[in-house]
Design an enzyme around this catalytic site. Sequence first.
Site, mmCIF file in Angstrom:
data_model
loop_
_atom_site.group_PDB
_atom_site.id
_atom_site.type_symbol
_atom_site.label_atom_id
_atom_site.label_comp_id
_atom_site.label_asym_id
_atom_site.label_seq_id
_atom_site.Cartn_x
_atom_site.Cartn_y
_atom_site.Cartn_z
ATOM 1 N N HIS A 82 0.848 -0.981 0.102
ATOM 2 C CA HIS A 82 0.055 -0.051 0.049
ATOM 3 C C HIS A 82 1.071 1.173 -0.036
ATOM 4 O O HIS A 82 1.715 1.305 0.713
ATOM 5 C CB HIS A 82 -1.060 0.075 1.038
ATOM 6 C CG HIS A 82 -1.866 1.463 1.297
ATOM 7 N ND1 HIS A 82 -3.004 1.402 0.631
ATOM 8 C CD2 HIS A 82 -1.635 2.425 1.790
ATOM 9 C CE1 HIS A 82 -3.445 2.665 0.706
ATOM 10 N NE2 HIS A 82 -2.755 3.246 1.490
ATOM 11 N N ASP A 161 -15.348 2.472 8.124
ATOM 12 C CA ASP A 161 -14.375 3.634 7.685
ATOM 13 C C ASP A 161 -14.764 4.583 6.366
ATOM 14 O O ASP A 161 -14.494 5.619 6.805
ATOM 15 C CB ASP A 161 -13.062 2.805 7.100
ATOM 16 C CG ASP A 161 -11.955 3.863 6.565
ATOM 17 O OD1 ASP A 161 -11.497 4.606 7.558
ATOM 18 O OD2 ASP A 161 -11.886 3.615 5.296
ATOM 19 N N ARG A 168 -15.041 12.754 9.135
ATOM 20 C CA ARG A 168 -13.555 13.383 9.550
ATOM 21 C C ARG A 168 -13.412 14.604 8.552
ATOM 22 O O ARG A 168 -13.000 15.587 8.971
ATOM 23 C CB ARG A 168 -12.523 12.337 9.587
ATOM 24 C CG ARG A 168 -12.635 11.401 10.699
ATOM 25 C CD ARG A 168 -11.699 10.146 10.529
ATOM 26 N NE ARG A 168 -10.351 10.665 10.330
ATOM 27 C CZ ARG A 168 -9.614 9.704 9.670
ATOM 28 N NH1 ARG A 168 -9.864 8.622 8.963
ATOM 29 N NH2 ARG A 168 -8.288 10.168 9.036
ATOM 30 N N SER A 183 -7.622 3.571 9.590
ATOM 31 C CA SER A 183 -8.527 3.551 8.558
ATOM 32 C C SER A 183 -7.913 3.030 7.133
ATOM 33 O O SER A 183 -8.175 2.013 6.581
ATOM 34 C CB SER A 183 -8.558 5.032 7.975
ATOM 35 O OG SER A 183 -9.010 5.217 6.666
ATOM 36 N N LYS A 187 -8.664 -1.418 5.633
ATOM 37 C CA LYS A 187 -9.047 -1.717 4.310
ATOM 38 C C LYS A 187 -8.035 -2.744 3.739
ATOM 39 O O LYS A 187 -8.382 -3.353 2.966
ATOM 40 C CB LYS A 187 -8.788 -0.387 3.553
ATOM 41 C CG LYS A 187 -10.135 0.643 3.652
ATOM 42 C CD LYS A 187 -9.874 1.889 2.908
ATOM 43 C CE LYS A 187 -9.151 2.772 3.434
ATOM 44 N NZ LYS A 187 -9.673 4.209 3.550
#
Length: 434
Positions: A82, A161, A168, A183, A187
């Site tokens: 990621h 999320d 947020r 968060s 995922k």
Amino acid sequence: MRMVDLIEKKRDGRELTTEEIQFIIKGFTDGSIPDYQMSAFAMAVFFQGMTERERADLTMAMVESGDQIDLSAIEGIKVDKHSTGGVGDTTTLVLAPLVAAVDVPVAKMSGRGLGHTGGTIDKLESVAGFHVEIDKQEFIDLVNKNKVAVIGQTGNLTPADKKLYALRDVTATVNSIPLIASSIMSKKIAAGADAIVLDVKTGAGAFMKDLDDAKELAQAMVSIGNNVGRKTMAVISDMSQPLGYAIGNALEVKEAIDTLKGNGPKDLEELCLVLGSHMVYLAQKASSLEEARHMLEEVIQNGKALEKLKVFLSAQGGDGSVVDDPSKLPQAKYVVDLEAKEDGYVAEIVADSIGTAAMLLGAGRATKESEIDLAVGLVLKKKIGDQVKKGEPLVTIYSNQENTEEVKAKIYESVKISKEKVDAPPLVYDKISR
Ligand code: URA
Ligand code: CA
């Protein structure tokens, strides 16, 4: 349990129990806890932070709020990578076939891009016929057979999320390390990763502009991953300028092909080798990072990584022959060089603003509904530290519109030239593992 008591507890800096965190996420997901209470809670977390244990619990509560992808039918350790997001970040296109070529299974769920440039799926769709609308069984079969496949977003992953991130965004609580870390990690875990390699970007073009903040975020994500049984490592890499030369969908596919042939930009190749070594190591296909790196260098040299890209593209309907003949990729109508206005050294190539220039050409989406133009984008001719002479090309613009004045102005604004010699920034600042 009452939400108001839990808000108060966090407001006063006390630690929440696992059950309390589960209560909050479950209630927020099913609507029994209203947005105004969740907003107050997010603000309390923003100021008070969360312990390591609370962060792991929050992550798993969000994972459990929706579907989880079961990849257990795929043999081997599934390692996902990621990136916290950058401009012209071609790493996924290179890494997927590269690590698959040494038998690390790559089962990637990916998305389309918003803003700057396209997402991985947009880029791959530059290859005629390639598609990610495959069903789950086909996806699993392809990974078992070829070691690599990419599927579009399926299922209802981490609804908590999604809802919390939207909240947020409008309550000034995005910028909280525990909330960002949980968060992102939720995922990845819901998408079925056994192990995770994180590429945390820092610099002007990154979400975390400051190196210390990037390190703190990386540390937070690595702790969460390891605390919930997913081996996780992070690399902190530079995004003060775009990675590689190409920014734009087909242009980045071409750049990935070059890199897999061993002729790519050195920074892109190096970052792929660093991230790839961590993936191979976490997948337990090598007993050290050095051995892993050596394996990857070998499949670049002997052509196996390139062959893997061809197999991967063809297996999902794509024209694999682009690998031998990249001129089959979508081509822009107008190709013009933007020339330097003065002699000197390139001192800055502000990544996010160069990304915006590429978006103006149509390489990225301004809104979710925008159509993307796969052929267009920018190719940098110079990077930070390079010497440049007046009249030399700085950037090549690939466009389907004749008038690119706005784009040119944006590029001139993003590329700063200094009279004094400038050092190239480091590519990798730090590596974080438990
Ligand atoms: N990206 C995410 O996915 N989540 C955040 O909270 C911030 C950036
Ligand atoms: Ca690039």
